[in-house]
Design a protein around this motif. Structure first.
Motif, PDB file in Angstrom:
ATOM      1  N   THR A   1      -9.716   3.010   6.570  1.00  0.00           N
ATOM      2  CA  THR A   1      -9.332   2.767   7.658  1.00  0.00           C
ATOM      3  C   THR A   1     -10.914   2.383   8.577  1.00  0.00           C
ATOM      4  O   THR A   1     -10.083   2.124   9.748  1.00  0.00           O
ATOM      5  CB  THR A   1      -8.763   3.855   8.916  1.00  0.00           C
ATOM      6  OG1 THR A   1      -9.737   4.750   8.675  1.00  0.00           O
ATOM      7  CG2 THR A   1      -7.725   4.385   8.331  1.00  0.00           C
ATOM      8  N   ASN A   2     -11.181   1.723   7.719  1.00  0.00           N
ATOM      9  CA  ASN A   2     -13.256   2.310   8.646  1.00  0.00           C
ATOM     10  C   ASN A   2     -14.418   1.357   7.682  1.00  0.00           C
ATOM     11  O   ASN A   2     -13.527   1.386   6.458  1.00  0.00           O
ATOM     12  CB  ASN A   2     -13.299   3.161   9.478  1.00  0.00           C
ATOM     13  CG  ASN A   2     -14.542   2.705  10.712  1.00  0.00           C
ATOM     14  OD1 ASN A   2     -14.967   1.629  10.399  1.00  0.00           O
ATOM     15  ND2 ASN A   2     -15.199   3.373  11.585  1.00  0.00           N
ATOM     16  N   PHE A   3     -15.083   1.058   7.887  1.00  0.00           N
ATOM     17  CA  PHE A   3     -16.262   0.228   7.517  1.00  0.00           C
ATOM     18  C   PHE A   3     -16.784   1.779   6.178  1.00  0.00           C
ATOM     19  O   PHE A   3     -16.278   2.401   6.596  1.00  0.00           O
ATOM     20  CB  PHE A   3     -17.817  -0.219   8.154  1.00  0.00           C
ATOM     21  CG  PHE A   3     -18.685   0.117   7.738  1.00  0.00           C
ATOM     22  CD1 PHE A   3     -18.495  -1.831   6.646  1.00  0.00           C
ATOM     23  CD2 PHE A   3     -19.578   0.855   7.180  1.00  0.00           C
ATOM     24  CE1 PHE A   3     -19.893  -2.439   6.174  1.00  0.00           C
ATOM     25  CE2 PHE A   3     -21.095   0.046   6.640  1.00  0.00           C
ATOM     26  CZ  PHE A   3     -21.094  -1.337   6.024  1.00  0.00           C
TER      27      PHE A   3
ATOM     28  N   ARG B   1      -9.449   7.557   5.913  1.00  0.00           N
ATOM     29  CA  ARG B   1     -10.560   7.230   5.883  1.00  0.00           C
ATOM     30  C   ARG B   1     -12.163   7.558   5.302  1.00  0.00           C
ATOM     31  O   ARG B   1     -11.694   8.520   4.608  1.00  0.00           O
ATOM     32  CB  ARG B   1     -10.903   8.474   7.392  1.00  0.00           C
ATOM     33  CG  ARG B   1      -9.546   7.919   8.178  1.00  0.00           C
ATOM     34  CD  ARG B   1     -10.434   9.375   9.336  1.00  0.00           C
ATOM     35  NE  ARG B   1     -11.143   9.560  10.123  1.00  0.00           N
ATOM     36  CZ  ARG B   1     -11.493  10.904   9.637  1.00  0.00           C
ATOM     37  NH1 ARG B   1     -11.184  11.698   9.041  1.00  0.00           N
ATOM     38  NH2 ARG B   1     -13.542  10.716  10.363  1.00  0.00           N
TER      39      ARG B   1
END
Length: 142
Positions: free
Chosen positions: A120-122, A94
């Motif tokens: 898992t994200n930008f 993350r």
């Protein structure tokens, strides 16, 4: 379709009954793609992605993909410092400040021959620059 040209209720329920996509399925495919990198490897995760990965892929499946170690990069007990220059590190994290800080520390004192980073994200430009600055040995491949 019925006589008026609209879908019949039974046709709509058949369509709804076939769930062709879910977030869990998508994440499973993402994890399988990540661990599908050729060669022997370690999977580095954080406390959150550890839970997510264990939900979607079994230890048997991970081992079949030549993942020999799964380590929590932000573990309070700290991962072992034993050099493993024969393994690639595949990181699934993350983009939280604690995970990125642990990644920076790992890159400054590397124990794997190369690092492949997935999130898992930008991840923002500033965060990427911080990671790049920590990669003194230029071991990050992707």
């Amino acid at each position: 379709e019925n006589e008026e040209g609209s879908a019949s209720p039974s046709a709509m329920s058949d369509h709804k009954g076939k769930s062709s996509f879910s977030a869990i399925d998508a994440f499973k495919r993402y994890v399988e793609k990540i661990v599908g990198l050729s060669g022997m490897k370690a999977l580095l995760v954080d406390k959150d992605t550890m839970k997510m990965v264990s939900l979607v892929i079994s230890q048997t499946e991970i081992i079949a993909k030549q993942v020999f170690i799964v380590e929590q990069i932000d573990s309070p007990s700290k991962p072992s410092k034993t050099p493993m220059n024969h393994l690639k590190a595949v990181c699934l994290l993350r983009p939280s400040s604690s995970s990125l800080s642990a990644l920076q520390q790992a890159l400054q004192k590397p124990k794997f021959k190369e690092y492949h980073l997935f999130f898992t994200n930008f991840v923002g430009d500033a965060q990427l620059k911080t990671i790049a600055a920590a990669d003194d040995y230029e071991l990050v491949k992707q």
